[in-house]
Every structure is written in structure tokens, then in C-alpha cells.
Enzyme design. Structure first.
Site, PDB file in Angstrom:
ATOM      1  N   ARG A 162      -1.117   1.785  -1.738  1.00 52.60           N
ATOM      2  CA  ARG A 162      -1.596   1.523  -0.239  1.00 52.60           C
ATOM      3  C   ARG A 162      -1.580   2.619   0.681  1.00 52.60           C
ATOM      4  O   ARG A 162      -0.940   3.595   0.326  1.00 52.60           O
ATOM      5  CB  ARG A 162      -0.766   0.369   0.218  1.00 52.60           C
ATOM      6  N   LYS A 185       5.341  -3.712  -0.496  1.00 49.42           N
ATOM      7  CA  LYS A 185       5.555  -4.972   0.366  1.00 49.42           C
ATOM      8  C   LYS A 185       6.950  -5.551  -0.153  1.00 49.42           C
ATOM      9  O   LYS A 185       7.316  -5.625  -1.340  1.00 49.42           O
ATOM     10  CB  LYS A 185       4.506  -5.569   0.234  1.00 49.42           C
ATOM     11  N   HIS A 253      -8.559   0.704   1.770  1.00 49.61           N
ATOM     12  CA  HIS A 253      -7.988  -0.259   0.948  1.00 49.61           C
ATOM     13  C   HIS A 253      -9.048  -0.454  -0.318  1.00 49.61           C
ATOM     14  O   HIS A 253      -8.428  -1.048  -1.110  1.00 49.61           O
ATOM     15  CB  HIS A 253      -7.455  -1.614   1.721  1.00 49.61           C
ATOM     16  N   ARG A 256      -8.113   1.013  -3.367  1.00 46.82           N
ATOM     17  CA  ARG A 256      -6.936   0.631  -4.039  1.00 46.82           C
ATOM     18  C   ARG A 256      -7.691  -0.610  -4.803  1.00 46.82           C
ATOM     19  O   ARG A 256      -7.210  -1.025  -6.142  1.00 46.82           O
ATOM     20  CB  ARG A 256      -5.853  -0.134  -3.057  1.00 46.82           C
ATOM     21  N   HIS A 279       2.183  -6.114  -7.242  1.00 49.40           N
ATOM     22  CA  HIS A 279       2.160  -7.485  -6.824  1.00 49.40           C
ATOM     23  C   HIS A 279       3.198  -8.388  -7.026  1.00 49.40           C
ATOM     24  O   HIS A 279       4.017  -8.002  -8.226  1.00 49.40           O
ATOM     25  CB  HIS A 279       1.005  -8.018  -7.249  1.00 49.40           C
ATOM     26  N   TYR A 288      -8.817  -9.950  -9.637  1.00 50.41           N
ATOM     27  CA  TYR A 288      -9.643  -8.841 -10.177  1.00 50.41           C
ATOM     28  C   TYR A 288     -10.385  -9.337 -11.263  1.00 50.41           C
ATOM     29  O   TYR A 288     -11.549  -8.693 -11.739  1.00 50.41           O
ATOM     30  CB  TYR A 288      -9.016  -7.498 -10.385  1.00 50.41           C
TER      31      TYR A 288
END
Length: 307
Positions: A162, A185, A253, A256, A279, A288
Site C-alpha cells: 500500500r 492494516k 493503489h 497494488r 489481507h 482478483y
């Protein structure tokens, strides 16, 4: 924060936010968004109560009140996705309040989230990504700033970082090792392999950078030596994509997204890509596969002979 909130309600909101930081490791921007979402709802509820209301008053919220709040947010321009996020934050706060006050917040928890179609990521093609890396350095008069921006974007596309993760690297991370330990995150840590091209791009930037490097200092510096900002990275990509004729979706982004999509197209394992992206669930990564399938369908429709 709205003046309609009582001191007790304001204090409760701050304690809830502090709990999110302590327990979930939520990022500062996430906390700010949640705080604004819940404060907006509480201000609406206090207005319904004709004045400041305490935390226990949430037990009096009815489903009709929730519908009225959601209708007002819609009228103010909130889309389905934004409204769903706000409702999620309000529900979380209500659960927290119920545990502490012993109140029944069933009406809040039972409010139905608006339906919305999850948009697919819009990655760049490999050719467009390479063109972007070649064009971004041309936006600066000083060569070192062009090398800096190319290094940042190489980390996004080549390592799946990110932009916030790339910009939190410090002098202690240089020279880049074969693998970086990244905190993403929710405070989740992951090991990210660093391609030789990314190592070389960062090394070239550091050789040209006029600002002295220090272990605790930001790795990527702005013109006057401060930390490079996300907005500066976005701005240089805006300039480059205009020159390349790329759509507005060509953002930092998107690089990414491109990392994940190009890996998947090359036969990458979905679970491994999940680990590389950081994730929390495989569901976030599975989007994806839809992107890859959509690209294959477009190729098929363009190339298939028609009678």
C-alpha cells in the site's frame, strides 16, 4: 464533533475509538472515519430527542428512527457503499454501548444495510504500468525526485505494498533486504519479498537524494527533507496518466491491484497472494479472480471470429 452531543456521549465515543486502537490496531484514518460516522448518527439521534442525550438513550432507538437517519444520509448524497460503512460503524458502537449500559439495541443492530454491487479493482496492464514508471520521473526538474517517485511506485507494483506502507519505510530499512517485514492494516505483519528491480530503484534514489539519511528518518523525502506524502505520490501519477492517456482509475493503489492481478495471471497461488497483500481473509483476495476472468472474457470477445 456536534455540540448536540452530551459530554457523556462525547466521552463514550472517544472511549470506543480508543478501544478500537487498543484491541483492533485500527489505523488513524480508519478511526477518524468511524468517529465521524458515529458522531453524525449520534447528532441525528440527539436532535430527535430534542436535546443532548446520554448513552443509555440508545435503547430507545426504533427501527423507524434508523430508517429516518439512513434516508437523511441518502438525501445528503451518501451512496450505498458509504451508507453501509456508516451503518457498520454505528452497529459496532451500539454493541459496545449495550455491553456497558445493559441496554437493548436490537433496532440498531437489525437495520438492514443497503445493497451495493462490489466494484472490481481496475489494475493497469503490464505495459501501462511500465509506461507509468518511465513517465513519472519526467515530472520533476530535480533528478533525485524523479528517482524517488519511481522507487515508490516500483514498491507498489513490484511488491504489492500500500502507498502508506511504502511511505512508512525509514532509513533503517535501507538498503532494502531481500524481504521486508511490513505492518499493515489491523497491525498484521507480513514478509514481502523485494524484487531486485525494487532494490535497485531505491538504491538509485538514495544515491541521488541530497538529504542525509538517518535510521529513524523517513526513507522517502519531500523536496525540503520532510516525509513524502500520499497526496504528492497521487499528484505525480495524475500528471503522468494525463500524459499517457490513462483513465482516472490509474492511481497509486491501482498499482497494488496490478501486482495481484499480474501474479494471478502468471499462475500465482491465491493463498500466497493473500499473504503477500496482507489481507485478513481470502475473500478479499478472491476479487482478483473475477478481475482475471473479466480480462480473459474481454480478450475472448475481441479475438473470437464471428460469422
Amino acid at each position: 464533533m456536534s455540540l448536540a452531543l452530551s459530554a457523556g456521549m462525547r466521552d463514550a465515543l472517544e472511549r470506543w475509538c480508543a478501544g478500537l486502537v487498543a484491541l483492533d490496531g485500527a489505523a488513524e484514518n480508519t478511526i477518524a472515519a468511524y468517529r465521524a460516522d458515529v458522531a453524525g448518527f449520534l447528532a441525528f439521534w440527539c436532535t430527535h430527542q430534542d436535546g443532548p442525550a446520554g448513552l443509555a438513550s440508545l435503547g430507545a432507538v426504533q427501527l423507524a428512527d434508523m430508517r429516518a437517519w439512513m434516508a437523511r444520509e441518502r438525501a445528503r448524497g451518501a451512496g450505498a457503499r458509504s451508507l453501509a460503512r456508516r451503518l457498520s460503524a454505528v452497529r459496532s458502537f451500539a454493541r459496545w454501548a449495550a455491553e456497558r449500559e445493559g441496554i437493548d439495541v436490537t433496532a440498531i443492530l437489525s437495520a438492514r444495510s443497503p445493497r451495493h454491487n462490489r466494484s472490481l479493482p481496475r489494475p493497469l496492464s503490464p505495459e501501462a504500468a511500465r509506461d507509468m514508471l518511465d513517465t513519472v520521473p519526467l515530472q520533476h526538474r530535480d533528478d533525485w525526485q524523479g528517482l524517488r517517485d519511481a522507487a515508490v511506485l516500483t514498491l507498489l507494483w513490484g511488491c504489492g505494498l500500500r502507498v502508506s506502507e511504502a511511505l512508512t519505510l525509514t532509513g533503517a530499512d535501507a538498503p532494502l533486504p531481500p524481504a521486508l517485514r511490513i505492518t499493515g492494516k489491523g497491525g498484521r505483519e507480513r514478509q514481502v519479498p523485494v524484487l531486485p528491480a525494487a532494490q535497485a530503484a531505491v538504491a538509485a534514489y538514495l544515491r541521488a537524494c541530497p538529504h542525509q539519511q538517518a535510521p529513524a528518518a523517513p526513507l522517502f523525502r519531500a523536496a525540503r527533507g520532510g516525509a513524502l506524502s500520499r497526496r504528492q505520490v497521487a499528484r505525480v501519477m495524475e500528471q503522468a496518466r494525463a500524459q499517457l492517456g490513462l483513465p482516472a482509475s490509474a492511481t497509486p493503489h491501482a498499482l497494488r491491484h496490478s501486482f495481484a492481478t499480474h501474479l494471478l495471471a502468471a499462475g500465482g497461488d491465491l493463498r500466497a497472494i493473500q499473504e503477500l497483500l496482507g489481507h485478513a481473509s481470502l475473500q478479499s483476495t478472491q476479487v482478483y479472480t473475477a478481475v482475471d476472468s473479466a480480462q480473459l472474457l474481454r480478450i475472448y470477445n475481441d479475438a473470437h471470429p464471428r460469422a
